[in-house]
Write a protein that holds these residues in place. Structure first.
Motif, PDB file in Angstrom:
ATOM      1  N   LEU A  76       0.829  -1.207   0.000  1.00 49.53           N
ATOM      2  CA  LEU A  76       0.000   0.000   0.000  1.00 49.53           C
ATOM      3  C   LEU A  76       0.864   1.258   0.000  1.00 49.53           C
ATOM      4  N   GLN A  77       1.989   1.231   0.687  1.00 45.15           N
ATOM      5  CA  GLN A  77       2.905   2.375   0.654  1.00 45.15           C
ATOM      6  C   GLN A  77       3.460   2.597  -0.748  1.00 45.15           C
ATOM      7  N   ALA A  78       3.792   1.509  -1.442  1.00 46.35           N
ATOM      8  CA  ALA A  78       4.287   1.626  -2.817  1.00 46.35           C
ATOM      9  C   ALA A  78       3.207   2.165  -3.744  1.00 46.35           C
ATOM     10  N   ILE A  79       1.985   1.679  -3.557  1.00 46.01           N
ATOM     11  CA  ILE A  79       0.866   2.161  -4.367  1.00 46.01           C
ATOM     12  C   ILE A  79       0.634   3.649  -4.135  1.00 46.01           C
ATOM     13  N   SER A  80       0.777   4.086  -2.892  1.00 46.77           N
ATOM     14  CA  SER A  80       0.483   5.487  -2.546  1.00 46.77           C
ATOM     15  C   SER A  80       1.392   6.475  -3.272  1.00 46.77           C
ATOM     16  N   LYS A  81       2.514   5.993  -3.790  1.00 45.54           N
ATOM     17  CA  LYS A  81       3.464   6.863  -4.496  1.00 45.54           C
ATOM     18  C   LYS A  81       3.177   6.934  -5.998  1.00 45.54           C
ATOM     19  N   ARG A  82       2.217   6.166  -6.469  1.00 43.68           N
ATOM     20  CA  ARG A  82       1.915   6.133  -7.903  1.00 43.68           C
ATOM     21  C   ARG A  82       0.903   7.220  -8.281  1.00 43.68           C
ATOM     22  N   SER A  83       0.977   7.619  -9.541  1.00 41.22           N
ATOM     23  CA  SER A  83       0.092   8.675 -10.040  1.00 41.22           C
ATOM     24  C   SER A  83      -1.222   8.064 -10.527  1.00 41.22           C
ATOM     25  N   ILE A  84      -2.067   7.726  -9.572  1.00 36.75           N
ATOM     26  CA  ILE A  84      -3.371   7.144  -9.883  1.00 36.75           C
ATOM     27  C   ILE A  84      -4.429   7.824  -9.019  1.00 36.75           C
ATOM     28  N   LYS A  85      -5.683   7.622  -9.401  1.00 35.69           N
ATOM     29  CA  LYS A  85      -6.817   8.044  -8.589  1.00 35.69           C
ATOM     30  C   LYS A  85      -7.633   6.808  -8.236  1.00 35.69           C
ATOM     31  N   ILE A  86      -8.374   6.912  -7.135  1.00 39.94           N
ATOM     32  CA  ILE A  86      -9.205   5.810  -6.688  1.00 39.94           C
ATOM     33  C   ILE A  86     -10.624   6.301  -6.467  1.00 39.94           C
ATOM     34  N   SER A  87     -11.569   5.551  -7.010  1.00 43.85           N
ATOM     35  CA  SER A  87     -12.980   5.774  -6.711  1.00 43.85           C
ATOM     36  C   SER A  87     -13.452   4.579  -5.887  1.00 43.85           C
ATOM     37  N   ALA A  88     -13.942   4.847  -4.686  1.00 44.94           N
ATOM     38  CA  ALA A  88     -14.378   3.782  -3.785  1.00 44.94           C
ATOM     39  C   ALA A  88     -15.889   3.844  -3.601  1.00 44.94           C
ATOM     40  N   TYR A  89     -16.513   2.683  -3.676  1.00 43.41           N
ATOM     41  CA  TYR A  89     -17.964   2.595  -3.504  1.00 43.41           C
ATOM     42  C   TYR A  89     -18.243   1.513  -2.470  1.00 43.41           C
ATOM     43  N   ILE A  90     -18.984   1.871  -1.442  1.00 39.09           N
ATOM     44  CA  ILE A  90     -19.233   0.952  -0.337  1.00 39.09           C
ATOM     45  C   ILE A  90     -20.722   0.660  -0.255  1.00 39.09           C
ATOM     46  N   LEU A  91     -21.042  -0.613  -0.302  1.00 35.64           N
ATOM     47  CA  LEU A  91     -22.430  -1.048  -0.215  1.00 35.64           C
ATOM     48  C   LEU A  91     -22.736  -1.513   1.204  1.00 35.64           C
ATOM     49  N   ASP A  92     -23.698  -0.833   1.832  1.00 30.77           N
ATOM     50  CA  ASP A  92     -24.216  -1.275   3.122  1.00 30.77           C
ATOM     51  C   ASP A  92     -25.277  -2.334   2.824  1.00 30.77           C
ATOM     52  N   LYS A  93     -25.020  -3.553   3.231  1.00 29.90           N
ATOM     53  CA  LYS A  93     -25.943  -4.651   2.914  1.00 29.90           C
ATOM     54  C   LYS A  93     -27.234  -4.598   3.720  1.00 29.90           C
ATOM     55  N   ALA A  94     -27.263  -3.742   4.723  1.00 27.94           N
ATOM     56  CA  ALA A  94     -28.463  -3.580   5.558  1.00 27.94           C
ATOM     57  C   ALA A  94     -28.946  -4.920   6.114  1.00 27.94           C
ATOM     58  N   GLY A  95     -27.992  -5.755   6.500  1.00 32.41           N
ATOM     59  CA  GLY A  95     -28.331  -7.038   7.106  1.00 32.41           C
ATOM     60  C   GLY A  95     -28.757  -8.117   6.139  1.00 32.41           C
ATOM     61  N   ARG A  96     -28.706  -7.842   4.836  1.00 38.57           N
ATOM     62  CA  ARG A  96     -29.128  -8.835   3.844  1.00 38.57           C
ATOM     63  C   ARG A  96     -27.997  -9.797   3.511  1.00 38.57           C
ATOM     64  N   ARG A  97     -28.357 -11.013   3.162  1.00 38.78           N
ATOM     65  CA  ARG A  97     -27.434 -11.932   2.494  1.00 38.78           C
ATOM     66  C   ARG A  97     -27.720 -11.823   1.006  1.00 38.78           C
ATOM     67  N   LYS A 204     -18.118   6.794  -1.686  1.00 42.79           N
ATOM     68  CA  LYS A 204     -19.562   6.907  -1.453  1.00 42.79           C
ATOM     69  C   LYS A 204     -20.123   5.621  -0.882  1.00 42.79           C
ATOM     70  N   LYS A 205     -21.042   5.764   0.056  1.00 37.75           N
ATOM     71  CA  LYS A 205     -21.698   4.610   0.667  1.00 37.75           C
ATOM     72  C   LYS A 205     -23.196   4.686   0.400  1.00 37.75           C
ATOM     73  N   GLU A 206     -23.771   3.580  -0.065  1.00 39.58           N
ATOM     74  CA  GLU A 206     -25.209   3.484  -0.279  1.00 39.58           C
ATOM     75  C   GLU A 206     -25.694   2.119   0.205  1.00 39.58           C
ATOM     76  N   SER A 207     -26.999   1.995   0.387  1.00 46.14           N
ATOM     77  CA  SER A 207     -27.533   0.740   0.911  1.00 46.14           C
ATOM     78  C   SER A 207     -28.123  -0.119  -0.201  1.00 46.14           C
ATOM     79  N   TRP A 208     -28.069  -1.433   0.001  1.00 47.55           N
ATOM     80  CA  TRP A 208     -28.604  -2.377  -0.972  1.00 47.55           C
ATOM     81  C   TRP A 208     -30.098  -2.159  -1.248  1.00 47.55           C
ATOM     82  N   PRO A 209     -30.951  -1.993  -0.229  1.00 50.76           N
ATOM     83  CA  PRO A 209     -32.369  -1.761  -0.532  1.00 50.76           C
ATOM     84  C   PRO A 209     -32.599  -0.526  -1.410  1.00 50.76           C
ATOM     85  N   ASP A 210     -31.820   0.520  -1.178  1.00 55.95           N
ATOM     86  CA  ASP A 210     -31.996   1.755  -1.963  1.00 55.95           C
ATOM     87  C   ASP A 210     -31.602   1.563  -3.422  1.00 55.95           C
ATOM     88  N   ILE A 211     -30.438   0.948  -3.667  1.00 54.01           N
ATOM     89  CA  ILE A 211     -30.019   0.830  -5.062  1.00 54.01           C
ATOM     90  C   ILE A 211     -30.833  -0.226  -5.785  1.00 54.01           C
TER      91      ILE A 211
END
Length: 217
Positions: A76-97, A204-211
């Motif tokens: 991760l330290q090596a990656i942090s030195k690279r010229s890239i951007k990251i888009s992170a998307y987090i799904l809250d499962k809201a207790g679902r399987r 960004k974080k969103e929930s499974w029922p919403d999407i």
């Protein structure tokens, strides 16, 4: 719009498995203008040579889930030195399987990519080869495009391939970043995330029922 002037290459991976017991599911997309994975191989070559013990050097692929804390930090330290951007998307499962089907995965990927398209108007995307059957890969792409058509007000997505991370260093990087993001949300541990947080341009974080409700509209 001249797409070549706005072209960004995206490399998508996830952590953990969509249907496991974790509360959150993370998708990350590495975004850059250099799609040549060879230029990133040195990250993993140095780790194999200088950090891994003799027996571990023989593993075919370095993965966040199976790495020691030391290896995770070094990569991760090596990656942090690279010229890239990251888009992170987090799904809250809201207790679902959530069954890990191509449709469900495509839904989440579609919302994740839609967020990236807000800052990068043309993305040529490489998926990690999560599904090996061509019909499953096609289903993922079809559902992804369906979601983007519903929720993305701008942007063009082109699919490049579903690639094997064993032979693609950028996808291996995405695996470690996804692991770091997952630790933040599933284990309340930001130590790995802190290393690469300066590269994250949106999270960004969103929930499974919403999407799921939006998808069904």
């Amino acid at each position: 719009m001249n797409t070549s002037d706005n072209l960004t290459y995206g490399f998508l991976d996830e952590s953990p498995n969509l249907q496991d017991k974790s509360a959150f599911f993370s998708i990350v997309i590495i975004l850059n203008t250099n799609p040549d994975e060879k230029s990133y191989r040195s990250i993993f070559k140095r780790i194999r040579k200088n950090v891994l013990k003799k027996k571990a050097k023989e593993v075919p692929e370095l993965k966040f889930a199976y790495s020691t804390h030391q290896v995770r930090v070094k990569i991760l330290q090596a990656i942090s030195k690279r010229s890239i951007k990251i888009s992170a998307y987090i799904l809250d499962k809201a207790g679902r399987r959530i069954p890990d089907t191509p449709e469900n995965y495509g839904i989440v990927a579609g919302f994740a990519i839609s967020e990236a398209l807000k800052k990068h108007p043309v993305i040529v995307l490489t998926f990690d080869k999560k599904y090996t059957k061509p019909k499953d890969q096609e289903e993922v792409e079809k559902i992804t495009l369906k979601v983007i058509a519903k929720v993305s007000k701008k942007g063009v997505l082109q699919f490049k391939e579903h690639a094997d991370s064993k032979t693609n260093s950028i996808l291996q990087m995405a695996d470690y970043i996804a692991g770091a993001v997952s630790y933040k949300y599933n284990k309340n541990d930001e130590n790995y995330w802190e290393i690469i947080k300066e590269l994250i341009e949106q999270e960004k974080k969103e929930s499974w029922p919403d999407i799921k409700a939006i998808f069904k509209q």
